[in-house]
Design a protein around this motif. Sequence first.
Motif, PDB file in Angstrom:
ATOM      1  N   ARG A 109       0.829  -1.212   0.000  1.00 46.63           N
ATOM      2  CA  ARG A 109       0.000   0.000   0.000  1.00 46.63           C
ATOM      3  C   ARG A 109       0.862   1.262   0.000  1.00 46.63           C
ATOM      4  NH1 ARG A 109      -5.102  -1.954  -1.116  1.00 46.63           N
ATOM      5  NH2 ARG A 109      -5.497  -3.843   0.099  1.00 46.63           N
ATOM      6  N   GLU A 110       0.161   2.391  -0.136  1.00 48.79           N
ATOM      7  CA  GLU A 110       0.805   3.707  -0.038  1.00 48.79           C
ATOM      8  C   GLU A 110       1.652   3.792   1.235  1.00 48.79           C
ATOM      9  OE1 GLU A 110      -0.508   8.429  -0.136  1.00 48.79           O
ATOM     10  OE2 GLU A 110      -2.045   6.875  -0.198  1.00 48.79           O
ATOM     11  N   HIS A 111       2.786   4.465   1.142  1.00 48.18           N
ATOM     12  CA  HIS A 111       3.766   4.690   2.232  1.00 48.18           C
ATOM     13  C   HIS A 111       4.654   3.479   2.506  1.00 48.18           C
ATOM     14  CE1 HIS A 111       1.717   8.419   2.815  1.00 48.18           C
ATOM     15  NE2 HIS A 111       0.634   7.873   3.357  1.00 48.18           N
ATOM     16  N   THR A 112       4.482   2.364   1.778  1.00 51.65           N
ATOM     17  CA  THR A 112       5.420   1.243   1.920  1.00 51.65           C
ATOM     18  C   THR A 112       6.805   1.704   1.449  1.00 51.65           C
ATOM     19  OG1 THR A 112       3.678  -0.395   1.521  1.00 51.65           O
ATOM     20  CG2 THR A 112       5.943  -1.118   1.137  1.00 51.65           C
ATOM     21  N   SER A 113       7.828   1.491   2.264  1.00 52.33           N
ATOM     22  CA  SER A 113       9.195   1.867   1.887  1.00 52.33           C
ATOM     23  C   SER A 113       9.763   0.837   0.921  1.00 52.33           C
ATOM     24  CB  SER A 113      10.083   1.956   3.125  1.00 52.33           C
ATOM     25  OG  SER A 113       9.600   2.972   3.991  1.00 52.33           O
ATOM     26  N   VAL A 114      10.525   1.347  -0.060  1.00 53.17           N
ATOM     27  CA  VAL A 114      11.133   0.484  -1.078  1.00 53.17           C
ATOM     28  C   VAL A 114      12.654   0.549  -0.946  1.00 53.17           C
ATOM     29  CG1 VAL A 114      11.347   0.064  -3.568  1.00 53.17           C
ATOM     30  CG2 VAL A 114       9.161   0.844  -2.625  1.00 53.17           C
ATOM     31  N   PHE A 115      13.286  -0.620  -1.060  1.00 52.79           N
ATOM     32  CA  PHE A 115      14.729  -0.732  -0.871  1.00 52.79           C
ATOM     33  C   PHE A 115      15.356  -1.495  -2.036  1.00 52.79           C
ATOM     34  CE2 PHE A 115      12.678  -0.496   3.197  1.00 52.79           C
ATOM     35  CZ  PHE A 115      13.473   0.358   3.955  1.00 52.79           C
ATOM     36  N   ALA A 116      16.628  -1.211  -2.296  1.00 53.29           N
ATOM     37  CA  ALA A 116      17.404  -2.076  -3.184  1.00 53.29           C
ATOM     38  C   ALA A 116      17.617  -3.415  -2.484  1.00 53.29           C
ATOM     39  CB  ALA A 116      18.743  -1.417  -3.511  1.00 53.29           C
ATOM     40  N   GLU A 117      18.031  -4.420  -3.234  1.00 51.18           N
ATOM     41  CA  GLU A 117      18.245  -5.747  -2.636  1.00 51.18           C
ATOM     42  C   GLU A 117      19.369  -5.740  -1.605  1.00 51.18           C
ATOM     43  OE1 GLU A 117      16.707  -9.198  -5.502  1.00 51.18           O
ATOM     44  OE2 GLU A 117      18.386  -8.102  -6.388  1.00 51.18           O
ATOM     45  N   ASP A 118      20.280  -4.731  -1.702  1.00 52.45           N
ATOM     46  CA  ASP A 118      21.354  -4.631  -0.694  1.00 52.45           C
ATOM     47  C   ASP A 118      20.955  -3.808   0.523  1.00 52.45           C
ATOM     48  OD1 ASP A 118      21.404  -1.999  -1.485  1.00 52.45           O
ATOM     49  OD2 ASP A 118      23.437  -2.033  -2.296  1.00 52.45           O
ATOM     50  N   GLY A 119      19.641  -3.391   0.570  1.00 54.17           N
ATOM     51  CA  GLY A 119      19.143  -2.664   1.724  1.00 54.17           C
ATOM     52  C   GLY A 119      19.174  -1.153   1.614  1.00 54.17           C
ATOM     53  N   THR A 120      19.674  -0.611   0.482  1.00 53.56           N
ATOM     54  CA  THR A 120      19.707   0.848   0.297  1.00 53.56           C
ATOM     55  C   THR A 120      18.284   1.385   0.156  1.00 53.56           C
ATOM     56  OG1 THR A 120      21.788   0.617  -0.919  1.00 53.56           O
ATOM     57  CG2 THR A 120      20.613   2.715  -1.160  1.00 53.56           C
ATOM     58  N   PRO A 121      17.874   2.393   0.957  1.00 50.86           N
ATOM     59  CA  PRO A 121      16.527   2.966   0.798  1.00 50.86           C
ATOM     60  C   PRO A 121      16.424   3.710  -0.534  1.00 50.86           C
ATOM     61  CG  PRO A 121      17.583   3.698   2.854  1.00 50.86           C
ATOM     62  CD  PRO A 121      18.637   3.044   2.028  1.00 50.86           C
ATOM     63  N   LEU A 122      15.340   3.471  -1.279  1.00 56.39           N
ATOM     64  CA  LEU A 122      15.199   4.049  -2.614  1.00 56.39           C
ATOM     65  C   LEU A 122      14.018   4.995  -2.747  1.00 56.39           C
ATOM     66  CD1 LEU A 122      15.817   0.917  -4.877  1.00 56.39           C
ATOM     67  CD2 LEU A 122      17.455   2.674  -4.196  1.00 56.39           C
TER      68      LEU A 122
END
Length: 374
Positions: free
Chosen positions: A304-317
Amino acid sequence: MAEELFRLGLHDLHVALGGKMVPFAGYEMAVQYPAGVMKEHLHTRSAAGLFDVSHMGQVILRPKSSYQALALAFEALMPVDVLGVAEGRQRYGLFTNETGGILDDLMFANRGDHIFVVVNAACKVADIAHMQAHLSDAAEVIPVLDRGLLALQGPQAEAALARLVPGVAAMRFMDVAILPWQGVDLWISRSGYTGEDGFEISVPDAALHSFAEAVLAQPEVLPIGLGARDSLRLEAGLCLYGHDIDTTTSPVEAGLTWAIQKVRRTGGARAGGFPGAARILQELSQGPERLRVGLRPEGRAPMREHTSVFAEDGTPLGDITSGGFGPSVNAPIAMGYVARAFANPGTRLEGEVRGKRLPVTVADMPFHPTTYKR
């Protein structure tokens, strides 16, 4: 104290149809009817659905001198070619601010001797003030207060509407026309917010109830609420103002570069001259730092909205701005912003749901093919 909500002209009809009323943009609106969101969504994709969008703002810009002077003044508020819109045609527009963010997205039409504008409900007071502040030399800014707005969407929308208003059959995507029905003028555009062929119809208040009932009496048509409106536009990859676009997002980041015609870009005949041009033109030539992308979560659980997205190495995107289940694609879908290096379709990322990182893949939009009648 609870916010006092406005009621639409068709409020009693929505209640009579079994609409579940909820607050939205300062109005009481039907989120769904007894058929339910899933059925309403799929019915719009297969037949035709009627949406009450009377909460949106309708505005007439009447030129004080010439139409050309008005078009150029309106153009100074957004990175869009207004002057080049032919009579009887409509275009998507964006009001921008000095930092290149989006104040609102809108539709505007060349109706020969004036421009007709439709703006988002939550922004309409600010938008009207914005137009009055910046267009007062070129135009009378006239809010339309005596008309409702309905959207009839779906592959059978033309068949249903043409029984009542035969002239609509000759219209193509983004055409506008004024056509008669039972002694009143309907202001009709062939456009909408579902990815399907369809129409938006501005109806005088005095005829709104009888016209809505006449449309709902057509065998193809069901009433459709806000729930299905949202899932339909998400499948179509279309932005919702205040969620996917706002004053912090530029049109380039938002993937709306198709709305910026060549004539307004660097090297064009009327390049720049709109609020935020420095940032927007730079991003057009060099690329933005982040981009709005389609996202497909694995499995069945929506992100849903506001879900944080990360690279597979854990970097916040970045974050998801809209997400849910797509009934037509039978899978969860979402859109959001990620750093440009991670924006290519097929890129595998992770979304954080209830403390767990779950796989999600960058995907092309729209998720469901559009069927506009071009």
